[in-house]
Write a protein that holds these residues in place. Structure first.
Motif, PDB file in Angstrom:
ATOM      1  N   PRO A  37      -2.808 -13.952   6.492  1.00  0.00           N
ATOM      2  CA  PRO A  37      -2.129 -12.377   7.050  1.00  0.00           C
ATOM      3  C   PRO A  37      -1.539 -11.986   6.246  1.00  0.00           C
ATOM      4  N   SER A  38      -0.018 -12.505   6.413  1.00  0.00           N
ATOM      5  CA  SER A  38       1.176 -13.008   5.573  1.00  0.00           C
ATOM      6  C   SER A  38       0.843 -12.268   4.161  1.00  0.00           C
ATOM      7  N   ALA A  39       0.067 -13.361   3.728  1.00  0.00           N
ATOM      8  CA  ALA A  39       0.034 -13.432   1.799  1.00  0.00           C
ATOM      9  C   ALA A  39      -0.443 -12.009   2.141  1.00  0.00           C
ATOM     10  N   LEU A  40      -1.332 -11.910   2.775  1.00  0.00           N
ATOM     11  CA  LEU A  40      -2.377 -10.280   2.030  1.00  0.00           C
ATOM     12  C   LEU A  40      -1.901  -9.398   2.786  1.00  0.00           C
ATOM     13  N   VAL A  41      -0.707  -9.152   3.456  1.00  0.00           N
ATOM     14  CA  VAL A  41       0.434  -8.325   3.602  1.00  0.00           C
ATOM     15  C   VAL A  41       1.534  -7.804   2.111  1.00  0.00           C
ATOM     16  N   VAL A  42       2.134  -8.574   1.727  1.00  0.00           N
ATOM     17  CA  VAL A  42       2.411  -9.663   0.337  1.00  0.00           C
ATOM     18  C   VAL A  42       1.962  -8.829  -0.783  1.00  0.00           C
ATOM     19  N   ALA A  43       0.126  -9.308  -0.852  1.00  0.00           N
ATOM     20  CA  ALA A  43      -0.679  -9.504  -1.867  1.00  0.00           C
ATOM     21  C   ALA A  43      -0.571  -8.036  -2.383  1.00  0.00           C
ATOM     22  N   GLN A  44      -1.197  -7.208  -1.051  1.00  0.00           N
ATOM     23  CA  GLN A  44      -1.543  -5.384  -0.838  1.00  0.00           C
ATOM     24  C   GLN A  44      -0.277  -4.907  -1.497  1.00  0.00           C
ATOM     25  N   THR A  45       1.354  -4.795  -0.794  1.00  0.00           N
ATOM     26  CA  THR A  45       2.290  -4.195  -0.847  1.00  0.00           C
ATOM     27  C   THR A  45       2.783  -5.014  -2.846  1.00  0.00           C
ATOM     28  N   ASN A  46       1.835  -5.407  -3.688  1.00  0.00           N
ATOM     29  CA  ASN A  46       2.100  -5.452  -4.793  1.00  0.00           C
ATOM     30  C   ASN A  46       1.329  -5.048  -5.322  1.00  0.00           C
ATOM     31  N   ALA A  47      -0.165  -4.584  -4.989  1.00  0.00           N
ATOM     32  CA  ALA A  47      -0.752  -3.781  -5.544  1.00  0.00           C
ATOM     33  C   ALA A  47      -0.126  -2.836  -5.611  1.00  0.00           C
ATOM     34  N   GLN A  48       0.807  -2.349  -4.730  1.00  0.00           N
ATOM     35  CA  GLN A  48       0.510  -0.449  -4.232  1.00  0.00           C
ATOM     36  C   GLN A  48       1.575  -0.619  -5.497  1.00  0.00           C
ATOM     37  N   LYS A  49       2.768  -1.658  -5.401  1.00  0.00           N
ATOM     38  CA  LYS A  49       3.909  -1.351  -6.525  1.00  0.00           C
ATOM     39  C   LYS A  49       3.111  -0.996  -7.722  1.00  0.00           C
ATOM     40  N   HIS A  50       1.835  -1.512  -8.174  1.00  0.00           N
ATOM     41  CA  HIS A  50       1.409  -1.553  -9.513  1.00  0.00           C
ATOM     42  C   HIS A  50       1.223  -0.588  -9.483  1.00  0.00           C
ATOM     43  N   ARG A  51       0.140   0.399  -8.400  1.00  0.00           N
ATOM     44  CA  ARG A  51      -0.148   1.140  -8.399  1.00  0.00           C
ATOM     45  C   ARG A  51      -2.261   0.995  -9.035  1.00  0.00           C
ATOM     46  N   LEU A  52      -2.695  -0.670  -8.203  1.00  0.00           N
ATOM     47  CA  LEU A  52      -3.571  -0.712  -8.010  1.00  0.00           C
ATOM     48  C   LEU A  52      -4.563  -1.176  -7.305  1.00  0.00           C
ATOM     49  N   GLU A  53      -4.077  -0.509  -5.982  1.00  0.00           N
ATOM     50  CA  GLU A  53      -4.963  -0.405  -4.252  1.00  0.00           C
ATOM     51  C   GLU A  53      -5.856  -0.136  -4.433  1.00  0.00           C
ATOM     52  N   GLN A  54      -6.015   1.172  -4.761  1.00  0.00           N
ATOM     53  CA  GLN A  54      -7.507   1.471  -4.997  1.00  0.00           C
ATOM     54  C   GLN A  54      -8.602   0.417  -5.734  1.00  0.00           C
ATOM     55  N   ARG A  55      -8.102  -0.680  -6.201  1.00  0.00           N
ATOM     56  CA  ARG A  55      -9.538  -1.133  -6.726  1.00  0.00           C
ATOM     57  C   ARG A  55      -9.299  -2.841  -6.585  1.00  0.00           C
ATOM     58  N   ILE A  56      -8.545  -2.878  -6.083  1.00  0.00           N
ATOM     59  CA  ILE A  56      -8.603  -4.013  -4.953  1.00  0.00           C
ATOM     60  C   ILE A  56      -8.437  -3.975  -3.763  1.00  0.00           C
ATOM     61  N   SER A  57      -9.938  -4.896  -3.243  1.00  0.00           N
ATOM     62  CA  SER A  57     -10.132  -4.722  -1.759  1.00  0.00           C
ATOM     63  C   SER A  57      -9.652  -6.483  -1.182  1.00  0.00           C
ATOM     64  N   PHE A  58      -8.673  -6.254   0.012  1.00  0.00           N
ATOM     65  CA  PHE A  58      -8.341  -8.110   0.339  1.00  0.00           C
ATOM     66  C   PHE A  58      -9.155  -8.221   1.887  1.00  0.00           C
ATOM     67  N   LEU A  59      -9.210  -9.434   1.751  1.00  0.00           N
ATOM     68  CA  LEU A  59      -9.922 -10.286   2.938  1.00  0.00           C
ATOM     69  C   LEU A  59      -9.137 -11.776   3.303  1.00  0.00           C
ATOM     70  N   PRO A  60      -9.221 -11.491   4.712  1.00  0.00           N
ATOM     71  CA  PRO A  60      -8.829 -12.886   5.048  1.00  0.00           C
ATOM     72  C   PRO A  60     -10.181 -13.304   4.921  1.00  0.00           C
ATOM     73  N   GLY A  61      -9.065 -14.693   5.007  1.00  0.00           N
ATOM     74  CA  GLY A  61     -10.803 -16.461   5.363  1.00  0.00           C
ATOM     75  C   GLY A  61     -10.146 -17.185   4.378  1.00  0.00           C
ATOM     76  N   SER A  62     -11.480 -18.038   4.522  1.00  0.00           N
ATOM     77  CA  SER A  62     -10.604 -19.506   3.812  1.00  0.00           C
ATOM     78  C   SER A  62     -11.367 -19.188   2.788  1.00  0.00           C
ATOM     79  N   TYR A  63     -11.389 -19.653   1.048  1.00  0.00           N
ATOM     80  CA  TYR A  63     -12.707 -19.830   0.252  1.00  0.00           C
ATOM     81  C   TYR A  63     -12.821 -18.816   0.181  1.00  0.00           C
ATOM     82  N   CYS A  64     -14.731 -19.345  -0.404  1.00  0.00           N
ATOM     83  CA  CYS A  64     -15.306 -18.056  -0.180  1.00  0.00           C
ATOM     84  C   CYS A  64     -15.578 -17.567   0.869  1.00  0.00           C
TER      85      CYS A  64
END
Length: 175
Positions: A37-64
């Motif tokens: 979950p903490s990695a997903l928070v970092v990824a979301q923050t980075n997506a926001q910095k690059h103005r891409l948060e509207q084009r990426i969904s973030f899902l917790p879980g393992s592999y596929c």
């Protein structure tokens, strides 16, 4: 470059791969999956910095596994991953900056370093369009083993791409 691709990044970590791809592919959308979950928070923050948060969904879980959840939009054109591929016994031999800054779950690929590829190649095809493909980072000495795993699971047209130092680094295949 103008294609409307739908991309899944398995084990997204900081989101660097999916963010780089969507930055270069203006009509693409993505799903970023991580067990942390903490990695997903970092990824979301980075997506926001690059103005891409509207084009990426973030899902917790393992592999596929999270790709089967309700609300995940359809099948994917491409699945990418930089999975854990270091052999368990070699973790202690890593450079201190790697071992100290990356979580163990992002590094440890099991006894032979191939656990993630068994999961990914065994489960990815169910989430791809008929013409879909995968791109996975691999260890410099894992190409033959990853190809064998892919063959068992029906993957075709496998290719290995090398990094700038000439080492095997990326596995590509179609299903």
């Amino acid at each position: 470059k103008e294609a409307k691709l739908h991309i899944a990044d398995i084990g997204t970590g900081s989101g660097a791969v999916i963010i780089a791809l969507l930055s270069e592919l203006p009509n693409a959308t993505g799903v970023a999956v991580d067990i942390s979950p903490s990695a997903l928070v970092v990824a979301q923050t980075n997506a926001q910095k690059h103005r891409l948060e509207q084009r990426i969904s973030f899902l917790p879980g393992s592999y596929c596994h999270p790709l089967t959840r309700e609300g995940v939009a359809g099948k994917f054109d491409v699945i990418v991953s930089n999975p854990p591929y270091i052999r368990s016994a070699e973790i202690g031999e890593l450079m201190p900056e790697v071992e100290k800054h990356d979580p163990l779950t992002a590094l440890d690929g099991g006894v032979d370093g191939l656990d993630a590829y068994r999961q990914l190649l065994g489960g990815s095809a169910n989430h791809l369009h008929a013409s879909g493909s995968v791109f996975f980072e691999i260890g410099h000495d894992q190409a033959d083993d990853v190809r064998k795993i892919a063959t068992v699971h029906g993957w075709q047209n496998a290719k290995i791409m090398r990094d700038l130092q000439g080492n095997d680094r990326v596995f590509y295949a179609e299903h």
